[in-house]
Design an enzyme around this catalytic site. Structure first.
Site, short mmCIF file in Angstrom:
data_model
loop_
_atom_site.label_atom_id
_atom_site.label_comp_id
_atom_site.label_asym_id
_atom_site.label_seq_id
_atom_site.Cartn_x
_atom_site.Cartn_y
_atom_site.Cartn_z
N ASP A 153 0.84 -1.20 0.00
CA ASP A 153 0.00 0.00 0.00
C ASP A 153 0.87 1.26 0.00
O ASP A 153 1.99 1.24 -0.53
CB ASP A 153 -0.95 -0.06 1.20
N HIS A 212 -3.87 6.08 3.18
CA HIS A 212 -4.56 4.90 2.67
C HIS A 212 -3.98 3.64 3.30
O HIS A 212 -4.72 2.76 3.76
CB HIS A 212 -4.39 4.90 1.14
N SER A 535 -11.08 -0.64 -1.63
CA SER A 535 -9.82 -0.57 -0.88
C SER A 535 -10.04 -0.89 0.58
O SER A 535 -9.14 -1.34 1.27
CB SER A 535 -9.22 0.83 -0.96
#
Ligand SMILES: *[C@@H]1O[C@H](CO)[C@@H](O)[C@H](O)[C@H]1NC(C)=O
Ligand SMILES: *[C@@H]1O[C@H](CO)[C@@H](O)[C@H](O)[C@H]1NC(C)=O
Ligand SMILES: *[C@@H]1O[C@H](CO)[C@@H](O)[C@H](O)[C@H]1NC(C)=O
Ligand SMILES: *[C@@H]1O[C@H](CO)[C@@H](O)[C@H](O)[C@H]1NC(C)=O
Ligand SMILES: *[C@@H]1O[C@H](CO)[C@@H](O)[C@H](O)[C@H]1NC(C)=O
Length: 750
Positions: A153, A212, A535
């Site tokens: 990620d 994220h 996600s």
């Protein structure tokens, strides 16, 4: 087009197309190196070296270098980006187009092509999914103890409370990973590894630029943190799915280059050697041939080492055929709502109230009606979307401003309205959004409403010269009986690359999910935020796979996937079929097998297992060339010598049939992982327009791990019976006294 725009606005994602990346690269590398780009080079590895011995992985780097053009011999150390040892036979190297062409002409080189950039596709979810302390899967797995989840990620904030290691034992001795953080804020027994695989940033530790990675890692394996929440909403104890598991972060994306293919391959290559048990990837490139898809390639090596790979389905819905990560050795995860709403009402001057959601709910906002304006009424697209500067010529002071969702992030719209003096925002949605309201942390009083409400609000504005509105905040409400509901952006099947495999496999929580954030959106620590996307659903499934691996260390990745799929829920909390964003029954290409039910997945009774070698007859059946299959499996495969199978013959826990006028016949093999002595009978929910026959219709097991094969025939009926439907759906379920093993069936009519 509209869809793409919306995604950028609504869903947390990185957008870096290859062109813009190339431009940036050229800017940063002036002069001689201006033509250099990173190429992914696949080679066929020599079986033996000059001494007749197989090349050891340490020797590969040297051998790869011998393939390079003489002209770059002196700069080879600078040019080599990564030598792969596990996921591919090959390397990533910076080359000019001419050098790449010369390289590709070598006999050992299978392909050399410029790398691409991939797109990134978040208290309450454990309890929504039935995970409770001391019960069911959390008990049997000891919260995922001893399992390591590798998250590929954007990096991580190592000091976030979600990665506190209080009470965590050290990782198992097989763990060989590294931590690039130094000093006080470094790794610990929760965050056991952190690497930055972006070559240009190798000297920097893998801190987060996007939040994220911090969010996804916390969803998979965040520790219990009390009193998490944002702006006082969604409050509670935050926890990942596997709060007892260890996490390793592999950073492959940053704000300059996006997520690079060479880094993703490198991350998977290293994670396999490091000893992760589960890999979680919330990014993708769209539908691609598997031999040309870095995640499919890396995942194929991973499953050979017993590593479970969970990936996001992508955020390109609701149109059909919009998936990423379609390979059958990957778990492909779509997104649905949870039963929590962070609710607010848009109240109009005519008394009508429309339900929506919003994170920021200031208590001092007056419920008195204010003038309501829609700057898009004059046909100006920019002001309709409230883009920066677009409200200059509007009098919005002290008013409630209607802004259309899309084009830019909703936070930016809020900032524009604030700048222009507006009092509040109503965010209106286009038709494809349906009833979905994935919300965010707006900088002013706001409410986001679905399409129906949006239409009604705009009609009201049209009909009134003195339109008024206000926002009534309702706080956090738990218990939406329509949950889980498939969200509009969740990518839909069928699989483009392999229509004979049903995808997505499963749906899980991916709308308005609270989890760890890098900086506090309300300047409070600990920091959390609510975001949406596949996600977010992917790491939920990664965490649940970790729990299953901990509870059942002997299960293969395919067995874990089967357990997840055959026990999935097809009904919502209200006991009715799961619906989509239109509040119509969600079809099989939206839900796959259904919604994850972790406690049931812990005890599936039977599984459909697949050995990595079983994929070879399947790959040959996809009509890939021997050379293409060689890229994936990294050894010589001659399909002419393989007993090729049809896609739907793979021992997959679902059926995806493309039916013409002749019957089709498949077999499946069940493995008993439940009580030794058990008897199952088949129950068929026959898709309309065909017949289904299963033989035998009853199976008696007498041993644990016993395998039994059954056959299924799909028999077309006269065309008239299908009406004008292009596909049908059903299920084949094996039922014993204790277990229900459901395999969904999709049928596309040719
Ligand atoms: C509400 O409170 C916030 C923070 O205390 C303040 O900035 C804002 O001006 C207040 N709004 C109104 C309408 O009083
Ligand atoms: C405004 O939006 C409409 C519909 O979305 C589109 O057809 C048109 O090209 C847009 N105009 C401008 C100037 O962007
Ligand atoms: C409102 O009026 C505008 C301009 O006449 C029109 O384009 C639009 O379709 C109307 N919207 C609704 C929801 O009636
Ligand atoms: C299973 O059933 C067989 C025959 O009915 C019996 O001999 C055997 O002991 C049983 N096994 C178990 C584990 O209960
Ligand atoms: C499709 O079938 C439905 C019901 O059988 C019918 O009402 C409809 O007119 C059909 N549509 C077309 C395009 O044939």
């Amino acid at each position: 087009m509209e869809k793409t725009i919306l995604l950028i606005a609504l869903v947390f994602m990185l957008t870096c197309n290859p062109t813009s990346m190339a431009e940036e690269f050229i800017e940063e590398n002036k002069g001689h190196q201006s033509e250099l780009r990173t190429y992914i080079v696949h080679v066929s590895r020599p079986e033996r070296n000059n001494n007749g011995v197989s090349l050891q992985s340490e020797e590969l780097h040297g051998w790869y270098q011998t393939l390079m053009p003489q002209t770059i011999a002196t700069s080879i150390q600078d040019r080599m980006v990564f030598s792969y040892r596990n996921v591919v036979s090959g390397f990533a190297v910076r080359l000019t187009p001419e050098e790449a062409k010369a390289l590709e002409e070598k006999e050992e080189v299978v392909s050399a092509r410029p790398e691409r950039t991939l797109t990134l596709h978040t208290t309450h979810t454990p309890s929504f999914l039935g995970l409770r302390q001391g019960q069911g899967l959390w008990k049997d797995s000891n919260l995922g103890r001893g399992v390591i989840i590798g998250v590929i990620d954007t990096g991580i904030f190592p000091y976030h409370p979600s990665f506190n290691d209080e009470g965590m034992p050290p990782p198992p001795t097989k763990w060989k990973g590294h931590c690039e953080f130094t000093g006080q804020r470094t790794c610990n027994n929760k965050l056991v590894g952190a690497r930055n695989l972006l070559k240009e940033a190798l000297e920097e530790p893998p801190f987060e630029n996007f939040f994220h990675g911090t969010h996804t890692a916390a969803e998979a394996a965040g520790a219990f943190v009390e009193d998490a929440g944002v702006f006082g909403n969604a409050k509670g104890t935050a926890a990942g799915m596997a709060p007892g598991a260890h996490v390793a972060m592999y950073k492959v994306c940053n704000d300059k280059v996006g997520c690079t293919e060479s880094a993703i391959l490198a991350a998977m290559d290293i994670a396999i050697e490091d000893g992760v048990d589960v890999l979680s990837l919330s990014l993708g490139l769209g539908s691609l041939p598997f031999f040309d898809d870095p995640i499919a390639i890396g995942a194929f090596s991973a499953i050979q080492s017993g590593i479970f790979v969970s990936c996001s389905a992508a955020n390109s819905g609701p149109e059909y055929g919009t998936l990423s990560n379609e390979a059958p050795w990957i778990l492909t995860v779509g997104a649905s709502t949870i039963d929590r709403k962070i609710a607010a009402l848009a109240k109009l001057g005519n008394g009508a109230k429309y339900q929506g959601e919003t994170l920021f709910q200031p208590s001092n906002f007056s419920s008195e009606l204010l003038p309501l304006v829609y700057p898009g009424l004059n046909g100006n697209n920019e002001s309709a979307f409230c883009t920066p500067g677009s409200l200059d010529n509007f009098d919005v002071k002290g008013k409630v401003v209607v802004c259309d969702l899309g084009k830019i992030s909703s936070v930016l719209k809020g900032q524009e309205v604030l700048r222009a003096g507006g009092a509040a925002v109503i965010l209106t949605s286009p038709e494809i959004v349906g009833y979905s309201t994935p919300t965010t942390a707006y900088p002013l009083p706001a409410v986001q409403v679905g399409f129906g409400a949006s239409f009604a609000i705009k009609s009201y504005i049209n009909s009134s010269s003195t339109a008024q509105a206000t926002i009534l905040f309702e706080g956090t409400i738990i218990g939406d009986s329509l949950a889980p509901e498939v969200v509009f952006f969740s990518s839909r099947g069928p699989s483009q690359e392999s229509p004979g495999i049903l995808k997505p496999d499963i749906i899980g929580p991916g709308v308005n999910i609270l989890a760890a954030w890098g900086v506090s959106v309300d300047n409070k620590v600990p920091s959390y935020n609510v975001v949406s996307g596949t996600s977010m659903s992917c790491p939920h499934l990664s965490g649940i796979a970790a729990l299953l691996k901990s509870a059942h260390p002997d299960w293969s990745p395919a067995a874990i996937k089967s357990a997840i799929m055959t026990t999935a829920d097809t009904k919502n909390l209200g006991g009715l079929p799961i619906v989509d964003q239109r509040h119509l029954n969600a079809d099989i290409f939206a839900t796959g097998a259904g919604h994850i039910n972790p406690n049931r997945a812990n005890d599936p009774g039977l599984v459909y297992d697949i050995h990595p070698d079983d994929y070879i007859p399947y790959l040959c059946g996809l009509s890939y060339t021997d050379r293409e299959i060689g890229i994936l499996v990294q050894r010589k495969v001659v399909c002419a010598n393989v007993k090729v199978i049809a896609e739907a013959q793979l021992n997959y826990p679902s059926f995806s049939i493309i039916l013409g006028t002749t019957s089709q016949y498949y077999t499946r093999t069940l493995t008993n992982v439940g009580p030794a002595n058990s008897t199952y009978s088949v129950d068929i929910d026959v898709p309309f327009g065909l017949g289904v026959s299963v033989n035998p219709s009853q199976i008696r097991f007498s041993e644990l791990n016993q395998k039994v094969t059954y056959s299924v025939e799909f028999i077309p009926q006269v065309r008239e019976n299908r009406g004008n439907h292009s596909f049908a759906q059903g299920a084949l379920t094996w039922i014993s006294q204790k277990h229900t093993v459901r395999t969904p069936i999709s049928v596309i009519f040719k």
